[in-house]
Motif scaffolding. Structure first.
Motif, PDB file in Angstrom:
ATOM      1  N   MET A  19      41.205   5.864  15.988  1.00 18.47           N
ATOM      2  CA  MET A  19      41.383   6.534  14.449  1.00 18.47           C
ATOM      3  C   MET A  19      42.192   7.838  14.689  1.00 18.47           C
ATOM      4  O   MET A  19      42.012   8.488  15.406  1.00 18.47           O
ATOM      5  CB  MET A  19      40.087   7.062  14.275  1.00 18.47           C
ATOM      6  N   ASN A  20      43.385   7.455  14.138  1.00 16.11           N
ATOM      7  CA  ASN A  20      44.622   8.497  14.219  1.00 16.11           C
ATOM      8  C   ASN A  20      45.168   8.928  13.020  1.00 16.11           C
ATOM      9  O   ASN A  20      45.844   8.360  12.005  1.00 16.11           O
ATOM     10  CB  ASN A  20      45.869   7.542  14.916  1.00 16.11           C
ATOM     11  N   PRO A  21      44.617   9.968  12.650  1.00 21.56           N
ATOM     12  CA  PRO A  21      44.962  10.720  11.348  1.00 21.56           C
ATOM     13  C   PRO A  21      46.397  10.748  11.010  1.00 21.56           C
ATOM     14  O   PRO A  21      47.195  10.660   9.974  1.00 21.56           O
ATOM     15  CB  PRO A  21      44.478  12.054  11.281  1.00 21.56           C
ATOM     16  N   ARG A  22      47.211  10.960  12.084  1.00 21.24           N
ATOM     17  CA  ARG A  22      48.831  11.063  11.829  1.00 21.24           C
ATOM     18  C   ARG A  22      49.281   9.878  11.589  1.00 21.24           C
ATOM     19  O   ARG A  22      50.188   9.798  10.698  1.00 21.24           O
ATOM     20  CB  ARG A  22      49.065  11.781  13.189  1.00 21.24           C
ATOM     21  N   THR A  23      48.910   8.906  11.991  1.00 20.89           N
ATOM     22  CA  THR A  23      49.357   7.566  11.828  1.00 20.89           C
ATOM     23  C   THR A  23      49.048   6.983  10.458  1.00 20.89           C
ATOM     24  O   THR A  23      49.833   6.622   9.688  1.00 20.89           O
ATOM     25  CB  THR A  23      48.856   6.305  12.847  1.00 20.89           C
ATOM     26  N   VAL A  24      47.915   7.390   9.933  1.00 27.37           N
ATOM     27  CA  VAL A  24      47.397   7.162   8.477  1.00 27.37           C
ATOM     28  C   VAL A  24      48.403   7.989   7.594  1.00 27.37           C
ATOM     29  O   VAL A  24      48.868   7.420   6.631  1.00 27.37           O
ATOM     30  CB  VAL A  24      45.953   7.421   8.352  1.00 27.37           C
ATOM     31  N   LYS A  25      48.427   9.220   7.776  1.00 27.64           N
ATOM     32  CA  LYS A  25      49.428   9.842   6.980  1.00 27.64           C
ATOM     33  C   LYS A  25      50.907   9.737   6.889  1.00 27.64           C
ATOM     34  O   LYS A  25      51.453   9.418   5.946  1.00 27.64           O
ATOM     35  CB  LYS A  25      49.352  11.428   7.393  1.00 27.64           C
ATOM     36  N   THR A  26      51.235   9.032   7.945  1.00 27.41           N
ATOM     37  CA  THR A  26      52.737   8.585   7.892  1.00 27.41           C
ATOM     38  C   THR A  26      52.542   7.047   7.222  1.00 27.41           C
ATOM     39  O   THR A  26      53.583   6.889   6.418  1.00 27.41           O
ATOM     40  CB  THR A  26      52.955   8.060   9.380  1.00 27.41           C
ATOM     41  N   ALA A  27      51.805   6.405   7.315  1.00 28.57           N
ATOM     42  CA  ALA A  27      51.677   5.126   6.704  1.00 28.57           C
ATOM     43  C   ALA A  27      51.596   5.432   4.779  1.00 28.57           C
ATOM     44  O   ALA A  27      52.028   4.661   4.077  1.00 28.57           O
ATOM     45  CB  ALA A  27      50.585   4.244   7.094  1.00 28.57           C
ATOM     46  N   LEU A  28      50.936   6.400   4.760  1.00 30.94           N
ATOM     47  CA  LEU A  28      50.477   6.801   3.171  1.00 30.94           C
ATOM     48  C   LEU A  28      51.818   7.227   2.717  1.00 30.94           C
ATOM     49  O   LEU A  28      51.850   7.122   1.280  1.00 30.94           O
ATOM     50  CB  LEU A  28      49.454   7.695   3.116  1.00 30.94           C
ATOM     51  N   GLY A  29      52.638   7.948   3.769  1.00 34.05           N
ATOM     52  CA  GLY A  29      54.031   8.592   2.736  1.00 34.05           C
ATOM     53  C   GLY A  29      55.148   7.465   3.139  1.00 34.05           C
ATOM     54  O   GLY A  29      56.117   7.788   2.480  1.00 34.05           O
ATOM     55  N   TYR A  30      55.228   6.264   3.703  1.00 35.28           N
ATOM     56  CA  TYR A  30      56.140   5.429   3.718  1.00 35.28           C
ATOM     57  C   TYR A  30      56.333   4.582   2.244  1.00 35.28           C
ATOM     58  O   TYR A  30      55.396   3.989   1.827  1.00 35.28           O
ATOM     59  CB  TYR A  30      56.075   4.257   4.633  1.00 35.28           C
ATOM     60  N   GLY A  31      57.569   4.601   1.765  1.00 32.73           N
ATOM     61  CA  GLY A  31      57.804   3.669   0.551  1.00 32.73           C
ATOM     62  C   GLY A  31      56.704   4.112  -0.715  1.00 32.73           C
ATOM     63  O   GLY A  31      56.558   5.230  -0.737  1.00 32.73           O
ATOM     64  N   ALA A  32      56.164   3.273  -1.097  1.00 35.41           N
ATOM     65  CA  ALA A  32      55.044   3.426  -2.056  1.00 35.41           C
ATOM     66  C   ALA A  32      53.821   3.785  -1.411  1.00 35.41           C
ATOM     67  O   ALA A  32      52.785   4.109  -2.308  1.00 35.41           O
ATOM     68  CB  ALA A  32      54.844   1.970  -2.884  1.00 35.41           C
ATOM     69  N   GLY A  33      53.774   3.845  -0.181  1.00 39.93           N
ATOM     70  CA  GLY A  33      52.585   4.178   0.611  1.00 39.93           C
ATOM     71  C   GLY A  33      51.483   2.919   0.860  1.00 39.93           C
ATOM     72  O   GLY A  33      51.530   2.086   0.032  1.00 39.93           O
ATOM     73  N   ALA A  34      50.770   3.258   1.963  1.00 40.52           N
ATOM     74  CA  ALA A  34      49.918   2.262   2.351  1.00 40.52           C
ATOM     75  C   ALA A  34      48.777   2.487   1.318  1.00 40.52           C
ATOM     76  O   ALA A  34      48.415   3.513   0.886  1.00 40.52           O
ATOM     77  CB  ALA A  34      49.289   2.449   3.651  1.00 40.52           C
ATOM     78  N   ARG A  35      48.055   1.547   0.864  1.00 35.67           N
ATOM     79  CA  ARG A  35      46.911   1.368   0.019  1.00 35.67           C
ATOM     80  C   ARG A  35      45.671   0.782   0.628  1.00 35.67           C
ATOM     81  O   ARG A  35      44.451   0.927   0.222  1.00 35.67           O
ATOM     82  CB  ARG A  35      47.002   0.355  -1.202  1.00 35.67           C
ATOM     83  N   LEU A  36      45.633   0.289   2.063  1.00 36.61           N
ATOM     84  CA  LEU A  36      44.482   0.078   2.634  1.00 36.61           C
ATOM     85  C   LEU A  36      44.530   0.805   3.976  1.00 36.61           C
ATOM     86  O   LEU A  36      45.643   0.649   4.782  1.00 36.61           O
ATOM     87  CB  LEU A  36      44.825  -1.449   2.800  1.00 36.61           C
ATOM     88  N   VAL A  37      43.465   1.282   4.545  1.00 36.96           N
ATOM     89  CA  VAL A  37      43.261   1.696   5.845  1.00 36.96           C
ATOM     90  C   VAL A  37      42.049   1.061   6.335  1.00 36.96           C
ATOM     91  O   VAL A  37      41.105   1.187   5.856  1.00 36.96           O
ATOM     92  CB  VAL A  37      43.066   3.262   5.876  1.00 36.96           C
ATOM     93  N   HIS A  38      42.256   0.016   7.215  1.00 38.83           N
ATOM     94  CA  HIS A  38      41.284  -0.822   7.824  1.00 38.83           C
ATOM     95  C   HIS A  38      41.059  -0.303   9.145  1.00 38.83           C
ATOM     96  O   HIS A  38      41.754  -0.010  10.139  1.00 38.83           O
ATOM     97  CB  HIS A  38      41.678  -2.163   7.865  1.00 38.83           C
TER      98      HIS A  38
END
Length: 121
Positions: A19-38
């Motif tokens: 569980m890495n909040p920084r990785t999730v925040k980065t994924a959410l900010g790329y392009g249109a953003g991640a829509r799934l956190v699994h």
């Protein structure tokens, strides 16, 4: 292709640090953003603590075969049924509002930079 949005996601495996909040925040900010956190099912603490192989015909957990596997357990995903929510999980869950803001600004930015049908000729 115009009119088609492609969305991505991220899997919180132990290979990515659990569980890495920084990785999730980065994924959410790329392009249109991640829509799934699994929260990678195979990387849960339960599975990681029970996963293993047979040694001399008997099942032996990896944690008992390989001392370095303890690190896997330390970063494995734990979703508790009671007690306090772990800090990393609380931060990831709190990123929902960040994702919503990022998504809206990305869509608005794409709309303003896309040619209008008349301009596309």
């Amino acid at each position: 292709m115009p009119g088609i949005d492609v969305f991505d996601g991220i899997i919180m495996t132990s290979v990515l640090g659990g569980m890495n909040p920084r990785t999730v925040k980065t994924a959410l900010g790329y392009g249109a953003g991640a829509r799934l956190v699994h929260f990678g099912a195979h990387c849960t603490h339960f599975i990681a603590s029970h996963d293993g192989s047979y040694v001399d015909g008997k099942p032996v957990p990896f944690k008992d075969q390989y001392p370095e596997f303890e690190r896997e357990l330390d970063i494995s995903v734990r979703i508790l049924l009671d007690g306090p929510v772990p800090d990393d999980l609380a931060e990831i869950l709190g990123l929902g509002s960040y994702a919503s803001r990022t998504s809206r600004s990305t869509r608005a930015s794409r709309r303003s930079s896309s040619p209008t049908p008349a301009a596309a000729g």
